[in-house]
Design an enzyme around this catalytic site. Structure first.
Site, PDB file in Angstrom:
ATOM      1  N   GLU A 122       0.099  -9.601  -0.676  1.00 40.21           N
ATOM      2  CA  GLU A 122      -1.332  -9.958  -0.662  1.00 40.21           C
ATOM      3  C   GLU A 122      -1.897  -9.996  -2.082  1.00 40.21           C
ATOM      4  OE1 GLU A 122      -2.177  -6.789   2.182  1.00 40.21           O
ATOM      5  OE2 GLU A 122      -3.141  -8.277   3.460  1.00 40.21           O
TER       6      GLU A 122
ATOM      7  N   ALA B 180       0.853  -1.192   0.000  1.00 42.34           N
ATOM      8  CA  ALA B 180       0.000   0.000   0.000  1.00 42.34           C
ATOM      9  C   ALA B 180       0.886   1.238   0.000  1.00 42.34           C
ATOM     10  CB  ALA B 180      -0.896  -0.018   1.224  1.00 42.34           C
TER      11      ALA B 180
ATOM     12  N   GLY C 184       0.838  -5.202   0.891  1.00 44.47           N
ATOM     13  CA  GLY C 184      -0.264  -5.366  -0.053  1.00 44.47           C
ATOM     14  C   GLY C 184       0.202  -5.993  -1.364  1.00 44.47           C
TER      15      GLY C 184
ATOM     16  N   GLU D  47       4.118  -5.039   7.413  1.00 44.14           N
ATOM     17  CA  GLU D  47       3.199  -4.065   8.022  1.00 44.14           C
ATOM     18  C   GLU D  47       3.504  -3.826   9.496  1.00 44.14           C
ATOM     19  OE1 GLU D  47       2.309  -6.472   5.941  1.00 44.14           O
ATOM     20  OE2 GLU D  47       0.686  -5.825   4.613  1.00 44.14           O
TER      21      GLU D  47
HETATM   22  N1  DAK Z   1       4.544   3.399  -0.462  1.00 43.70           N
HETATM   23  C1  DAK Z   1       4.898   4.609  -0.984  1.00 43.70           C
HETATM   24  N2  DAK Z   1       6.061   4.816  -1.627  1.00 43.70           N
HETATM   25  C2  DAK Z   1       6.895   3.766  -1.742  1.00 43.70           C
HETATM   26  C3  DAK Z   1       6.588   2.492  -1.216  1.00 43.70           C
HETATM   27  C4  DAK Z   1       5.337   2.326  -0.551  1.00 43.70           C
HETATM   28  N3  DAK Z   1       4.911   1.154  -0.071  1.00 43.70           N
HETATM   29  N4  DAK Z   1       7.616   1.674  -1.489  1.00 43.70           N
HETATM   30  C5  DAK Z   1       8.538   2.415  -2.154  1.00 43.70           C
HETATM   31  N5  DAK Z   1       8.104   3.668  -2.304  1.00 43.70           N
HETATM   32  C6  DAK Z   1       8.786   4.765  -2.963  1.00 43.70           C
HETATM   33  C7  DAK Z   1       9.927   5.292  -2.086  1.00 43.70           C
HETATM   34  O1  DAK Z   1       9.446   6.183  -1.104  1.00 43.70           O
HETATM   35  C8  DAK Z   1      10.787   5.967  -3.128  1.00 43.70           C
HETATM   36  O2  DAK Z   1      10.223   7.211  -3.436  1.00 43.70           O
HETATM   37  P1  DAK Z   1      11.149   8.546  -3.631  1.00 43.70           P
HETATM   38  O3  DAK Z   1      11.987   8.642  -2.408  1.00 43.70           O
HETATM   39  O4  DAK Z   1      11.958   8.226  -4.859  1.00 43.70           O
HETATM   40  O5  DAK Z   1      10.161   9.635  -3.821  1.00 43.70           O
HETATM   41  C9  DAK Z   1      10.638   5.058  -4.339  1.00 43.70           C
HETATM   42  O6  DAK Z   1       9.444   4.331  -4.128  1.00 43.70           O
HETATM   43  C10 DAK Z   1      11.778   4.062  -4.461  1.00 43.70           C
HETATM   44  O7  DAK Z   1      11.880   3.392  -3.215  1.00 43.70           O
HETATM   45  P2  DAK Z   1      13.284   3.125  -2.515  1.00 43.70           P
HETATM   46  O8  DAK Z   1      14.235   4.236  -2.796  1.00 43.70           O
HETATM   47  O9  DAK Z   1      13.013   2.797  -1.085  1.00 43.70           O
HETATM   48  O10 DAK Z   1      13.751   1.838  -3.337  1.00 43.70           O
HETATM   49  P3  DAK Z   1      14.622   0.606  -2.881  1.00 43.70           P
HETATM   50  O11 DAK Z   1      14.789  -0.225  -4.085  1.00 43.70           O
HETATM   51  O12 DAK Z   1      15.851   1.079  -2.137  1.00 43.70           O
HETATM   52  O13 DAK Z   1      13.737  -0.174  -1.801  1.00 43.70           O
HETATM   53  C11 DAK Z   1      11.693  -1.259  -1.003  1.00 43.70           C
HETATM   54  C12 DAK Z   1      12.555  -0.785  -2.231  1.00 43.70           C
HETATM   55  C13 DAK Z   1      10.408  -1.819  -1.597  1.00 43.70           C
HETATM   56  C14 DAK Z   1      12.442  -2.352  -0.264  1.00 43.70           C
HETATM   57  C15 DAK Z   1      11.445  -0.039  -0.081  1.00 43.70           C
HETATM   58  O14 DAK Z   1      10.969   1.063  -0.869  1.00 43.70           O
HETATM   59  C16 DAK Z   1      10.428  -0.343   0.981  1.00 43.70           C
HETATM   60  O15 DAK Z   1      10.753  -0.938   2.010  1.00 43.70           O
HETATM   61  N6  DAK Z   1       9.173   0.055   0.755  1.00 43.70           N
HETATM   62  C17 DAK Z   1       8.107  -0.090   1.723  1.00 43.70           C
HETATM   63  C18 DAK Z   1       7.616  -1.530   1.777  1.00 43.70           C
HETATM   64  C19 DAK Z   1       6.520  -1.721   2.789  1.00 43.70           C
HETATM   65  O16 DAK Z   1       6.672  -1.446   3.996  1.00 43.70           O
HETATM   66  N7  DAK Z   1       5.355  -2.182   2.355  1.00 43.70           N
HETATM   67  C20 DAK Z   1       4.194  -2.378   3.169  1.00 43.70           C
HETATM   68  C21 DAK Z   1       3.271  -1.165   3.100  1.00 43.70           C
HETATM   69  S1  DAK Z   1       1.830  -1.353   4.160  1.00 43.70           S
HETATM   70  C22 DAK Z   1      -5.315  -1.895   5.464  1.00 43.70           C
HETATM   71  C23 DAK Z   1      -4.387  -2.343   6.365  1.00 43.70           C
HETATM   72  C24 DAK Z   1      -3.056  -2.305   6.052  1.00 43.70           C
HETATM   73  C25 DAK Z   1      -2.612  -1.861   4.835  1.00 43.70           C
HETATM   74  C26 DAK Z   1      -3.537  -1.410   3.927  1.00 43.70           C
HETATM   75  C27 DAK Z   1      -4.880  -1.465   4.238  1.00 43.70           C
HETATM   76  N8  DAK Z   1      -6.677  -1.855   5.811  1.00 43.70           N
HETATM   77  C28 DAK Z   1      -7.091  -1.690   7.140  1.00 43.70           C
HETATM   78  C29 DAK Z   1      -7.687  -1.924   4.760  1.00 43.70           C
HETATM   79  C30 DAK Z   1      -1.170  -1.798   4.545  1.00 43.70           C
HETATM   80  C31 DAK Z   1      -0.624  -2.544   3.701  1.00 43.70           C
HETATM   81  C32 DAK Z   1       0.769  -2.335   3.252  1.00 43.70           C
HETATM   82  O17 DAK Z   1       1.102  -2.836   2.234  1.00 43.70           O
END
Ligand code: DAK
Length: 256
Positions: A110, A64, A107, A130
């Site tokens: 998922e 997400a 997500g 998460e």
């Molecule tokens: N969201 C927003 N931006 C993201 C992102 C994300 N999930 N993942 C990457 N980006 C963006 C980075 O901020 C960066 O943007 P700029 O700085 O260039 O503006 C760009 O993508 C490139 O990312 P990185 O520079 O970090 O790239 P790397 O290759 O070094 O690393 C990475 C890639 C995927 C390992 C890293 O970006 C990362 O750890 N990303 C976050 C992964 C994460 O934590 N995902 C889980 C998100 S929470 C719900 C309940 C829960 C949820 C939704 C609904 N309900 C109650 C309905 C939550 C769900 C989730 O998925």
């Protein structure tokens, strides 16, 4: 620029590609709505028999959109209508093959688990991080992961947020097949093409019964299976397939 692109690279096969590379295909509301619209259309498209869902070489999807969610309240999260977007994939009657390169996190993992078959590149990683953000999966991550890999591996991934490699995911049962990174989409398309060559009614019944049966008591699931299996004996494609076997020729399926 579309956040989700759809091509038709082979007869009866759609290739759906997430196209938000600058954010590692983070699943913004706009992207999810496009994804929903495409899956709803493909579900209704009688010509389509299998769907490949992919991202790019760096990310299938990084989850997400954290930046968009950072200030959100529960009410705002609910109002986004994510459930409707996920339902379009969950209710898709056509087999979905996920072709995963790079990150499939949160997500994104998922999303991969909404597919029926997952083909991953050696460099892919799967995880539910998460917990590190103080939240938890909300699109089936706790449930589908536990069903795929069992309680103990799921708990380890969910409670630590640590990702696993494609090989670990394969060993755990989360992935159907691991191939070289550059071959992921080709291999997923090959799987989709071979499914598309099967009689569509049988394919649809197998998908529906397997998924419905997973959540039913075994007796009920076996009854569902028997009923669907009997039903298929009344299809033109069953008659054609068996006659073709007897005649030693290739069957020609009509989907009826
Ligand atoms: N969201 C927003 N931006 C993201 C992102 C994300 N999930 N993942 C990457 N980006 C963006 C980075 O901020 C960066 O943007 P700029 O700085 O260039 O503006 C760009 O993508 C490139 O990312 P990185 O520079 O970090 O790239 P790397 O290759 O070094 O690393 C990475 C890639 C995927 C390992 C890293 O970006 C990362 O750890 N990303 C976050 C992964 C994460 O934590 N995902 C889980 C998100 S929470 C719900 C309940 C829960 C949820 C939704 C609904 N309900 C109650 C309905 C939550 C769900 C989730 O998925």
């Amino acid at each position: 620029m579309a956040l989700v692109e759809v091509e038709f690279p082979q007869p009866h096969v759609a290739l759906v590609r997430l196209n938000r590379p600058e954010a590692r295909n983070a699943l913004s509301t706009e992207l999810r709505e496009e994804l929903r619209a495409h899956f709803a259309a493909l579900s209704d498209n009688a010509d389509i028999r299998a769907i490949v869902l992919t991202g790019n070489d760096k990310a299938f999807a990084a989850g997400a959109d954290i930046k968009a969610m950072a200030a959100m309240t529960p009410g705002q999260m609910k109002a986004r209508g994510d459930e409707r977007n996920w339902a379009a994939l969950r209710n898709c009657p056509k087999p979905i093959v996920a072709a995963v390169n790079g990150y499939a996190l949160g997500g994104g993992c998922e999303l991969a688990m909404h597919a029926d078959i997952i083909v991953a590149g050696h460099g892919a990683t799967f995880g539910q991080p998460e917990v590190k953000l103080g939240i938890m999966p909300g699109a089936g991550g706790t449930q589908r992961l536990a069903r795929a890999v069992g309680k103990y591996r799921a708990m380890l991934m969910l409670l630590t947020g640590m990702p696993i490699s494609a090989d670990e995911a394969f060993a755990a049962g989360l992935v159907s097949k691991v191939v070289a990174d550059e071959d992921v989409v080709t291999e997923a398309l090959a799987v989709a093409v071979s499914i598309a060559a099967m009689p569509p009614l049988a394919v649809a019944e197998i998908k529906q019964v397997l998924l419905a049966g997973l959540d039913a008591p075994l007796d009920v699931a076996l009854m569902l299976e028997r009923r669907a299996a009997y039903l298929l004996f009344d299809s033109n494609d069953k008659r054609e397939a068996m006659q073709a076997f007897v005649d030693k020729r290739k069957p020609l399926f009509s989907g009826t």
